[in-house]
Design an enzyme around this catalytic site. Structure first.
Site, PDB file in Angstrom:
ATOM      1  N   MET A   1       1.027  -1.595  -0.050  1.00 15.55           N
ATOM      2  CA  MET A   1      -0.068  -0.025  -0.312  1.00 15.55           C
ATOM      3  C   MET A   1       0.887   1.147   0.062  1.00 15.55           C
ATOM      4  O   MET A   1       1.257   1.352   0.804  1.00 15.55           O
ATOM      5  CB  MET A   1      -0.793  -0.622   1.064  1.00 15.55           C
ATOM      6  CG  MET A   1      -1.636   1.181   1.224  1.00 15.55           C
ATOM      7  SD  MET A   1      -3.206   1.496   0.382  1.00 15.55           S
ATOM      8  CE  MET A   1      -3.761  -0.062   0.735  1.00 15.55           C
ATOM      9  N   CYS A   2       0.632   2.476  -0.732  1.00 17.00           N
ATOM     10  CA  CYS A   2       1.352   3.496  -0.930  1.00 17.00           C
ATOM     11  C   CYS A   2       0.339   4.484  -1.112  1.00 17.00           C
ATOM     12  O   CYS A   2      -0.185   4.108  -1.638  1.00 17.00           O
ATOM     13  CB  CYS A   2       2.156   3.459  -2.265  1.00 17.00           C
ATOM     14  SG  CYS A   2       3.184   1.611  -1.916  1.00 17.00           S
ATOM     15  N   GLY A   3       0.965   5.893  -0.772  1.00 18.10           N
ATOM     16  CA  GLY A   3      -0.049   6.810  -1.498  1.00 18.10           C
ATOM     17  C   GLY A   3       1.444   7.157  -2.474  1.00 18.10           C
ATOM     18  O   GLY A   3       2.389   7.797  -2.946  1.00 18.10           O
ATOM     19  N   ASN A  76       0.553   1.970  -7.090  1.00 16.86           N
ATOM     20  CA  ASN A  76      -0.110   1.531  -5.705  1.00 16.86           C
ATOM     21  C   ASN A  76      -0.944   0.084  -5.752  1.00 16.86           C
ATOM     22  O   ASN A  76      -2.462   0.078  -5.838  1.00 16.86           O
ATOM     23  CB  ASN A  76      -0.852   2.498  -4.963  1.00 16.86           C
ATOM     24  CG  ASN A  76      -1.876   2.331  -3.904  1.00 16.86           C
ATOM     25  OD1 ASN A  76      -2.030   1.357  -2.281  1.00 16.86           O
ATOM     26  ND2 ASN A  76      -3.015   3.264  -3.905  1.00 16.86           N
TER      27      ASN A  76
END
Ligand SMILES: *[C@@H]1O[C@H](CO)[C@@H](O)[C@H](O)[C@H]1NC(C)=O
Ligand SMILES: *[C@@H]1O[C@H](CO)[C@@H](O)[C@H](O)[C@H]1NC(C)=O
Ligand SMILES: *[C@@H]1O[C@H](CO)[C@@H](O)[C@H](O)[C@H]1NC(C)=O
Ligand SMILES: *[C@@H]1O[C@H](CO)[C@@H](O)[C@H](O)[C@H]1NC(C)=O
Length: 600
Positions: A1-3, A76
């Site tokens: 998970m990333c922004g 993401n």
């Protein structure tokens, strides 16, 4: 998970859009962050790529990932299948490698449609000056866009602050109806930005109005790719056959256990358990924290948590997670309750609400314990069942009690930005309930001793998608009574097709705010594919009473797994089960715009 964040600027004017995203993005990806800028050679554009990474698997891979040819990837997502990723590898690096070898659009589409798992991405192809972006078929990862006409800049981001007044930026969710491409060779300051859309090739699934012009940001234009290039859909179309009288015959008066004796039924139940179990397995394994020799994980720290009401959807996830997580590791069961109002106020309405089986509205119990909401009671019973099934496992039943004051405070500080751009009363209720539940801060009761507890799990399993596919909501019953199997099939088909815009982006934004990752086993491609292939009457039998007929196939699966009473609980939506909907005593409909979400 990333922004992830991308800003395409066509003029030299400075855009301020990043200012509205940076803090929120950082919470999604606390491990590391980085920025890269790419400039057009013959065309005056600037593209800023920024990423905040939450490290989940393989070696830490900072983003943006730049390959040897200068192509840039913001990823993401999670690759759970489709492209081979061994435990020692990072999936973002694998996707970048595959995309590097693509020159034709059809090749890029082939890579993306092969991936099994959730994703939102932005990809810059340097040699040809293309900018690609989009979300997976079910929209399981968030991506928002907006175009700032004043400074001629397009922004893409996982999440953005809700701003008010003159700063209003009109963020919208990028529709999960296909993958988008901008030809940067053709962009000019004086022209609208034009996207080419490559749709998912399951027309029934994403209605055409969500693919066309209507939903692109103002100042931009979109066109379908005329050559007809599309992404093969990862799931088969919904089985639309309706039963002949013969098909229904045996079901009528049998109990779940009696039904399981039927060989045909048993085959279907086993089929469902096979795909669901595998969906849970890939979602709870290959985590860095599960690495046995990892010293950062102490004895009572779980790597996986489940949003847990004790209802059948979450019970099945817990029972299956137990099959795949080493027995010495705990599993966190996150159970949220919102404080019931004073008994005085409650008694006015309690006559209407009170049902014999709904003990939580009994004023005497309310007096004793304002957090004894329906989901708390079913949750406690659920843990007992799980302890019976897997007595060697440590089940951390985390009681998360939320008062009105805390709800109001955190809604204003955080949740209103995360729910945005969605804005209904239902989005507010679910957004807040899921935010507090997934934060995992509560207490554990053992032998009458209460200890404060903070869940360490970075992976959060949620049961979303079960009701939409197996007819769990009361509106399914209404629809069935009004227009039979035909109507029910239409309703189910419509609901699954809009789950990306109604639920998934919001839930991803809300859960990721804690630096945790939401995973959705019921929306695994193989699970949806299997359920889509079955005729509707095998999944639900709405001639049967509540607590049996809805999600019938799932109830049979629960029995097969050895679950007891929880297999027969009727559906209770989270906003009612957690009693958050009771807190706000307005006479409002779930679909009304929620004024509480508006910030100052
Ligand atoms: C559709 O895609 C093909 C292959 O990339 C491309 O040659 C063609 O120009 C595209 N059509 C439109 C209308 O953009
Ligand atoms: C597990 O952790 C140990 C120690 O941190 C490390 O040496 C090893 O490479 C890790 N294994 C995997 C598969 O990540
Ligand atoms: C939370 O609520 C439960 C009731 O479900 C109660 O037993 C417990 O004491 C409460 N804990 C705290 C810390 O308020
Ligand atoms: C739909 O279900 C019916 C009844 O089980 C079956 O005969 C048919 O093959 C299914 N159709 C598809 C497309 O799977």
């Amino acid at each position: 998970m990333c922004g992830i964040f991308c800003l395409l600027s066509l003029s030299s004017a400075q855009s301020e859009q990043h200012k509205f995203t940076a803090d929120l993005l950082k919470r999604r990806g606390p491990t590391c962050c980085q920025e890269i800028t790419a400039n057009g050679r013959n065309v005056p554009y600037t593209c800023l790529f920024s990423a905040h990474v939450l490290h989940m698997r393989g070696p830490l891979t900072p983003q943006p990932v730049v390959d040897g040819d200068g192509n840039i990837l913001l990823w993401n997502g999670e690759v759970f299948g489709g492209l081979p990723v061994v435990p020692e590898q990072n999936d973002c690096a694998v996707v970048s490698e595959h995309l590097s070898s693509c020159s034709e659009p059809s090749q890029v589409l082939a890579v993306l449609s092969a991936v099994r798992g959730p994703w939102a991405f932005v990809y810059y192809q340097k040699a040809a000056d293309y900018l690609w972006f989009g979300r997976d078929f079910f929209g399981r990862r968030s991506l928002l866009w907006t175009f700032d006409a004043e400074v001629k800049a397009l922004s893409l981001t996982s999440v953005a602050t809700r701003s008010s007044g003159s700063e209003c930026h009109n963020w919208q969710e990028v529709p999960a109806s296909g993958v988008y491409r901008i030809d940067l060779k053709t962009v000019r300051e004086c022209r609208p930005v034009s996207f080419e859309i490559y749709p998912w090739a399951n027309d029934a699934f994403h209605p055409s109005e969500t693919v066309g012009e209507a939903c692109v940001p103002s100042g931009c234009s979109a066109q379908m790719n005329l050559s007809g290039l599309s992404l093969p859909s990862p799931v088969c179309p919904l089985n639309t056959s309706t039963p002949t009288p013969l098909d229904e015959e045996d079901v009528l008066t049998l109990s779940l256990d009696e039904l399981l004796v039927n060989k045909h039924k048993l085959e279907m139940v086993n089929g469902l358990l096979d795909v669901l179990s595998e969906a849970v397995r890939v979602r709870v394994q290959s985590l860095p924290l599960l690495n046995q020799s990892n010293p950062s994980l102490t004895e009572n720290q779980a790597a996986v948590a489940i949003l847990f009401s004790g209802g059948i959807d979450s019970m099945i996830l817990a029972a299956l997670a137990d099959h795949h997580i080493p027995a010495h590791q705990p599993i966190d069961l996150l159970n949220v309750a919102f404080k019931l109002q004073e008994p005085k106020k409650l008694s006015e309405t309690s006559k209407k609400v009170k049902k014999p089986k709904d003990r939580a509205t009994d004023p005497q119990r309310v007096c004793a314990d304002p957090f004894n909401v329906p989901d708390r009671i079913t949750g406690r019973n659920g843990v007992k069942e799980l302890q019976g099934l897997a007595p060697g496992r440590r089940w951390n039943f985390v009681e998360i009690n939320i008062t009105q004051e805390e709800l109001q405070k955190m809604r204003q500080e955080r949740v209103c930005h995360l729910v945005h751009p969605l804005d209904t009363v239902l989005d507010d209720s679910i957004g807040c309930a899921v935010w507090f539940a997934s934060r995992g801060v509560g207490c554990i009761t053992e032998d009458h001793n209460q200890t404060p507890f903070i869940s360490s799990a970075k992976v959060i399993l949620t049961g979303i998608g079960a009701d939409e596919q197996l007819a769990g909501y009361s509106r399914h019953r209404v629809r069935f009574q009004a227009s039979g199997h035909q109507g029910l099939i239409q309703e189910l088909s419509m609901e699954l097709s809009r789950i990306s815009s109604r639920n998934m982006g919001r839930d991803d934004r809300v859960i990721a705010d804690h630096g945790k990752e939401a995973r959705f086993p019921y929306l695994d491609e193989e699970v949806v594919n299997y359920l889509n292939s079955l005729p509707v009457w095998e999944k639900a039998d709405l001639t049967q009473p509540r607590g049996v007929g809805e999600k019938l196939l799932l109830r049979l699966a629960a029995r097969k797994l050895g679950l007891g009473q929880s297999a027969l609980l009727p559906k209770r939506a989270m906003q009612f089960g957690s009693r958050i909907a009771k807190m706000e005593n307005h006479h409002e409909k779930a679909s009304d715009k929620c004024t509480r979400l508006l910030t100052g």
